[in-house]
Scaffold this motif. Structure first.
Motif, PDB file in Angstrom:
ATOM      1  N   ASN A 229     -25.316 -11.689  -2.709  1.00 57.62           N
ATOM      2  CA  ASN A 229     -25.150 -10.650  -3.716  1.00 57.62           C
ATOM      3  C   ASN A 229     -24.634  -9.349  -3.097  1.00 57.62           C
ATOM      4  O   ASN A 229     -23.835  -8.635  -3.711  1.00 57.62           O
ATOM      5  CB  ASN A 229     -26.466 -10.407  -4.450  1.00 57.62           C
ATOM      6  CG  ASN A 229     -26.882 -11.575  -5.329  1.00 57.62           C
ATOM      7  OD1 ASN A 229     -26.058 -12.438  -5.642  1.00 57.62           O
ATOM      8  ND2 ASN A 229     -28.143 -11.615  -5.721  1.00 57.62           N
ATOM      9  N   ALA A 230     -25.098  -9.052  -1.896  1.00 59.15           N
ATOM     10  CA  ALA A 230     -24.613  -7.855  -1.202  1.00 59.15           C
ATOM     11  C   ALA A 230     -23.137  -7.993  -0.862  1.00 59.15           C
ATOM     12  O   ALA A 230     -22.366  -7.030  -0.976  1.00 59.15           O
ATOM     13  CB  ALA A 230     -25.433  -7.607   0.061  1.00 59.15           C
ATOM     14  N   TYR A 231     -22.734  -9.180  -0.433  1.00 63.96           N
ATOM     15  CA  TYR A 231     -21.314  -9.439  -0.172  1.00 63.96           C
ATOM     16  C   TYR A 231     -20.491  -9.272  -1.441  1.00 63.96           C
ATOM     17  O   TYR A 231     -19.422  -8.655  -1.434  1.00 63.96           O
ATOM     18  CB  TYR A 231     -21.121 -10.860   0.356  1.00 63.96           C
ATOM     19  CG  TYR A 231     -21.487 -11.097   1.794  1.00 63.96           C
ATOM     20  CD1 TYR A 231     -21.750 -10.053   2.667  1.00 63.96           C
ATOM     21  CD2 TYR A 231     -21.563 -12.390   2.301  1.00 63.96           C
ATOM     22  CE1 TYR A 231     -22.087 -10.287   3.986  1.00 63.96           C
ATOM     23  CE2 TYR A 231     -21.892 -12.636   3.614  1.00 63.96           C
ATOM     24  CZ  TYR A 231     -22.157 -11.585   4.460  1.00 63.96           C
ATOM     25  OH  TYR A 231     -22.466 -11.827   5.756  1.00 63.96           O
ATOM     26  N   ALA A 232     -20.976  -9.866  -2.526  1.00 71.70           N
ATOM     27  CA  ALA A 232     -20.236  -9.804  -3.790  1.00 71.70           C
ATOM     28  C   ALA A 232     -20.087  -8.362  -4.260  1.00 71.70           C
ATOM     29  O   ALA A 232     -19.002  -7.942  -4.683  1.00 71.70           O
ATOM     30  CB  ALA A 232     -20.942 -10.644  -4.847  1.00 71.70           C
ATOM     31  N   ALA A 233     -21.159  -7.589  -4.183  1.00 69.50           N
ATOM     32  CA  ALA A 233     -21.091  -6.186  -4.591  1.00 69.50           C
ATOM     33  C   ALA A 233     -20.167  -5.401  -3.666  1.00 69.50           C
ATOM     34  O   ALA A 233     -19.408  -4.536  -4.125  1.00 69.50           O
ATOM     35  CB  ALA A 233     -22.495  -5.575  -4.585  1.00 69.50           C
ATOM     36  N   GLY A 234     -20.212  -5.704  -2.361  1.00 70.92           N
ATOM     37  CA  GLY A 234     -19.313  -5.028  -1.429  1.00 70.92           C
ATOM     38  C   GLY A 234     -17.862  -5.381  -1.669  1.00 70.92           C
ATOM     39  O   GLY A 234     -16.973  -4.518  -1.588  1.00 70.92           O
ATOM     40  N   TYR A 235     -17.602  -6.650  -1.957  1.00 72.20           N
ATOM     41  CA  TYR A 235     -16.238  -7.090  -2.274  1.00 72.20           C
ATOM     42  C   TYR A 235     -15.719  -6.355  -3.505  1.00 72.20           C
ATOM     43  O   TYR A 235     -14.607  -5.819  -3.514  1.00 72.20           O
ATOM     44  CB  TYR A 235     -16.245  -8.599  -2.508  1.00 72.20           C
ATOM     45  CG  TYR A 235     -14.882  -9.242  -2.643  1.00 72.20           C
ATOM     46  CD1 TYR A 235     -14.304  -9.893  -1.567  1.00 72.20           C
ATOM     47  CD2 TYR A 235     -14.188  -9.213  -3.851  1.00 72.20           C
ATOM     48  CE1 TYR A 235     -13.057 -10.504  -1.687  1.00 72.20           C
ATOM     49  CE2 TYR A 235     -12.951  -9.815  -3.971  1.00 72.20           C
ATOM     50  CZ  TYR A 235     -12.392 -10.466  -2.890  1.00 72.20           C
ATOM     51  OH  TYR A 235     -11.147 -11.053  -3.024  1.00 72.20           O
ATOM     52  N   LEU A 236     -16.534  -6.328  -4.558  1.00 71.45           N
ATOM     53  CA  LEU A 236     -16.119  -5.683  -5.801  1.00 71.45           C
ATOM     54  C   LEU A 236     -15.905  -4.187  -5.587  1.00 71.45           C
ATOM     55  O   LEU A 236     -14.918  -3.621  -6.075  1.00 71.45           O
ATOM     56  CB  LEU A 236     -17.164  -5.929  -6.879  1.00 71.45           C
ATOM     57  CG  LEU A 236     -16.898  -5.282  -8.245  1.00 71.45           C
ATOM     58  CD1 LEU A 236     -15.568  -5.752  -8.826  1.00 71.45           C
ATOM     59  CD2 LEU A 236     -18.040  -5.582  -9.201  1.00 71.45           C
ATOM     60  N   ALA A 237     -16.797  -3.543  -4.863  1.00 70.83           N
ATOM     61  CA  ALA A 237     -16.661  -2.107  -4.627  1.00 70.83           C
ATOM     62  C   ALA A 237     -15.400  -1.803  -3.837  1.00 70.83           C
ATOM     63  O   ALA A 237     -14.628  -0.896  -4.190  1.00 70.83           O
ATOM     64  CB  ALA A 237     -17.893  -1.579  -3.894  1.00 70.83           C
ATOM     65  N   ASN A 238     -15.155  -2.573  -2.774  1.00 63.83           N
ATOM     66  CA  ASN A 238     -14.001  -2.284  -1.917  1.00 63.83           C
ATOM     67  C   ASN A 238     -12.688  -2.552  -2.623  1.00 63.83           C
ATOM     68  O   ASN A 238     -11.766  -1.722  -2.590  1.00 63.83           O
ATOM     69  CB  ASN A 238     -14.069  -3.102  -0.631  1.00 63.83           C
ATOM     70  CG  ASN A 238     -12.830  -2.901   0.233  1.00 63.83           C
ATOM     71  OD1 ASN A 238     -11.920  -3.718   0.230  1.00 63.83           O
ATOM     72  ND2 ASN A 238     -12.792  -1.790   0.944  1.00 63.83           N
ATOM     73  N   PHE A 239     -12.562  -3.711  -3.264  1.00 66.67           N
ATOM     74  CA  PHE A 239     -11.286  -4.052  -3.891  1.00 66.67           C
ATOM     75  C   PHE A 239     -11.003  -3.159  -5.098  1.00 66.67           C
ATOM     76  O   PHE A 239      -9.850  -2.805  -5.350  1.00 66.67           O
ATOM     77  CB  PHE A 239     -11.248  -5.530  -4.270  1.00 66.67           C
ATOM     78  CG  PHE A 239     -10.839  -6.411  -3.128  1.00 66.67           C
ATOM     79  CD1 PHE A 239      -9.526  -6.812  -2.973  1.00 66.67           C
ATOM     80  CD2 PHE A 239     -11.763  -6.816  -2.186  1.00 66.67           C
ATOM     81  CE1 PHE A 239      -9.138  -7.607  -1.906  1.00 66.67           C
ATOM     82  CE2 PHE A 239     -11.397  -7.608  -1.116  1.00 66.67           C
ATOM     83  CZ  PHE A 239     -10.073  -8.005  -0.966  1.00 66.67           C
ATOM     84  N   THR A 240     -12.044  -2.790  -5.815  1.00 69.24           N
ATOM     85  CA  THR A 240     -11.831  -1.867  -6.919  1.00 69.24           C
ATOM     86  C   THR A 240     -11.407  -0.505  -6.403  1.00 69.24           C
ATOM     87  O   THR A 240     -10.441   0.102  -6.904  1.00 69.24           O
ATOM     88  CB  THR A 240     -13.110  -1.738  -7.766  1.00 69.24           C
ATOM     89  OG1 THR A 240     -13.493  -3.023  -8.247  1.00 69.24           O
ATOM     90  CG2 THR A 240     -12.891  -0.800  -8.943  1.00 69.24           C
ATOM     91  N   CYS A 241     -12.098  -0.008  -5.389  1.00 67.02           N
ATOM     92  CA  CYS A 241     -11.767   1.293  -4.799  1.00 67.02           C
ATOM     93  C   CYS A 241     -10.337   1.309  -4.283  1.00 67.02           C
ATOM     94  O   CYS A 241      -9.550   2.213  -4.601  1.00 67.02           O
ATOM     95  CB  CYS A 241     -12.756   1.604  -3.671  1.00 67.02           C
ATOM     96  SG  CYS A 241     -12.469   3.172  -2.819  1.00 67.02           S
ATOM     97  N   SER A 242      -9.966   0.314  -3.497  1.00 68.87           N
ATOM     98  CA  SER A 242      -8.628   0.288  -2.901  1.00 68.87           C
ATOM     99  C   SER A 242      -7.555   0.121  -3.964  1.00 68.87           C
ATOM    100  O   SER A 242      -6.489   0.751  -3.895  1.00 68.87           O
ATOM    101  CB  SER A 242      -8.533  -0.839  -1.870  1.00 68.87           C
ATOM    102  OG  SER A 242      -9.428  -0.630  -0.795  1.00 68.87           O
TER     103      SER A 242
END
Length: 469
Positions: A32-45
């Motif tokens: 879940n931490a990976y998924a949230a990090g993936y979503l945060a990073n790709f959305t931000c970028s």
């Protein structure tokens, strides 16, 4: 260098190249931490590097992705702060959050598990605030309407049409194609919603960009490829990693343990981990130089070697921009870092088709740009020379962070080299044909992706067409 705090220990998944997880060992909280990090990073970028809206992000960045995190990503929603340029994602029923923060020129940085908005002020800020430009005039290429004959133009357009279909792979989803020589852009096409200034993630094409940064440092006499890596973390006289050279890292021949699949470094890519406490901690597995193994860590370590030759973190962070990107006009390129200032140049770069073509042009010009020798004059030869240890014969060969389509692939000239990345990112250079081929995409994980070999072969055939044909 200021520290935020040490992130939680996260396990790394073994995964075959572009394939599903073979042995997923993560706990549910870690996944879940990976998924949230993936979503945060790709959305931000995607928002702040590429100016994409949420619908486009969902369509491009969040579909066809790693099965490991695809399902939990779909169940999460990002909080986007456009004024302060950060994205936050809550997970585990709101018990935890992941945070990705945009910085001028550097793109988005993922903060570790447990970071808060107050942590943002602790990040290094080596550049003044700048907005993302929406202009690209195509410099230094000159418009030449007579560059192709009518037959060449028609044949080339047919190949490009195929590139935007499923012709080169059932999982292919093409976003951009650009074909150029040193004089002009021969053809260029974008999917709906994309323009010459729409950046997207390069994935492992970043490795070849990273090698170019190393090349600049070599040209300036800051470093040599045959010197020991000499990382501080490996400095004990009993440490066998002291035998690893920068060249071993560039050749993917460090001999370090990188698990079953060296292309999976989820802790750094999605978990808020650091280069300095993941890649540098790997143990030696075989003698340096004795084995080729594709490993993200080798690329990250090569840049870590360069970083440790700098005394000031901000000087290091500015170096690729002032000494390479700005000089050749790569103004829509963002080299992202971890939260302690190590470039993640194994994957985490956002750039455009034109900027990748500019990097290719620099190489075709033997490292020279506007009367300045930016790369060593023999750098193209160096990166194109097969490393002593090579991949399996069914794969392209390997030089120094570039793939080689040499005698193993008779349908392409022996000097063909390529930067290759996940989801169908390709920069192909054919020096003997004075040719640059760029393809960007969002290929679907687990399905046959875009075949850059066949596409490059067909581009060459099209350019061989004559007016009489």
């Amino acid at each position: 260098m200021r520290h935020l705090f040490r992130s939680a220990t996260l396990l790394v998944v073994s995964l075959t190249l572009n394939g599903p997880a073979a042995l997923a060992e993560e706990t549910e909280t870690t996944r879940n931490a990976y998924a949230a990090g993936y979503l945060a990073n790709f959305t931000c970028s995607a928002v702040f590097n590429a100016s994409k809206d949420w619908a486009a992000i969902q369509r491009d960045e969040l579909t066809g992705i790693y099965p490991l995190i695809a399902e939990p990503v779909a169940q999460l929603e990002p909080e986007i702060n456009h004024d302060e340029k950060w994205v936050r994602v809550a997970y585990d029923d709101g018990a935890h959050t992941r945070l990705s923060v945009w910085r001028p020129r550097l793109g988005c940085v993922d903060l570790p598990v447990g970071a808060t908005l107050a942590s943002i002020e602790l990040l290094d800020q080596p550049f003044p605030h700048t907005e993302v430009s929406h202009q690209d005039d195509g410099t230094p290429w000159q418009t030449n309407t007579n560059a192709l004959s009518a037959a060449q133009h028609q044949a080339l357009q047919q190949v490009v049409d195929q590139a935007f279909s499923k012709h080169y792979g059932s999982g292919a989803r093409t976003s951009a194609v650009l074909i150029a020589n040193t004089e002009t852009i021969l053809t260029e096409r974008y999917a709906e919603g994309f323009t010459p200034t729409t950046a997207q993630r390069t994935w492992s094409v970043a490795k070849s960009i990273g090698a170019s940064v190393i090349g600049v440092a070599v040209q300036q006499g800051r470093i040599t490829v045959d010197e020991p890596a000499a990382l501080e973390n490996w400095s004990h006289p009993l440490d066998p990693r002291g035998a690893i050279t920068l060249e071993h890292l560039l050749h993917m021949a460090s001999g370090l343990d990188s698990n079953r699949a060296g292309n999976r470094t989820d802790r750094v890519y999605m978990g808020g981990g650091l280069v300095s406490d993941t890649a540098t901690e790997a143990a030696l597995e075989v003698a340096p130089g004795s084995r080729w193994k594709y490993a993200n860590n080798d690329t990250m370590l090569a840049l870590r070697v360069l970083r440790e030759r700098f005394t000031d973190t901000n000087d290091y962070l500015r170096f690729p921009y002032t000494e390479l990107l700005d000089k050749i006009g790569m103004q829509h390129t963002f080299l992202e870092t971890d939260w302690q200032g190590d470039f993640i140049l194994s994957s985490q770069v956002w750039t455009t088709a034109r900027d990748l073509a500019r990097l290719g042009l620099l190489h075709l010009q033997n490292g020279r740009w506007n009367d300045e020798q930016i790369l060593p004059a023999n750098w193209l030869d160096y990166i194109s020379t097969p490393a002593p240890a090579q991949p399996a014969t069914t794969s392209p060969g390997y030089g120094a962070q570039w793939w080689l389509y040499n005698e193993r692939f008779p349908e392409l000239p022996n000097d063909t080299i390529a930067a290759r990345g996940n989801r169908g990112q390709f920069l192909v250079l054919i020096p003997s044909k004075n040719l640059i081929i760029v393809r960007r995409g969002y290929d679907v994980a687990g399905e046959p992706g875009f075949n850059e070999h066949d596409f490059s072969r067909d581009v060459l055939k099209a350019l061989e067409a004559t007016q009489s044909q």
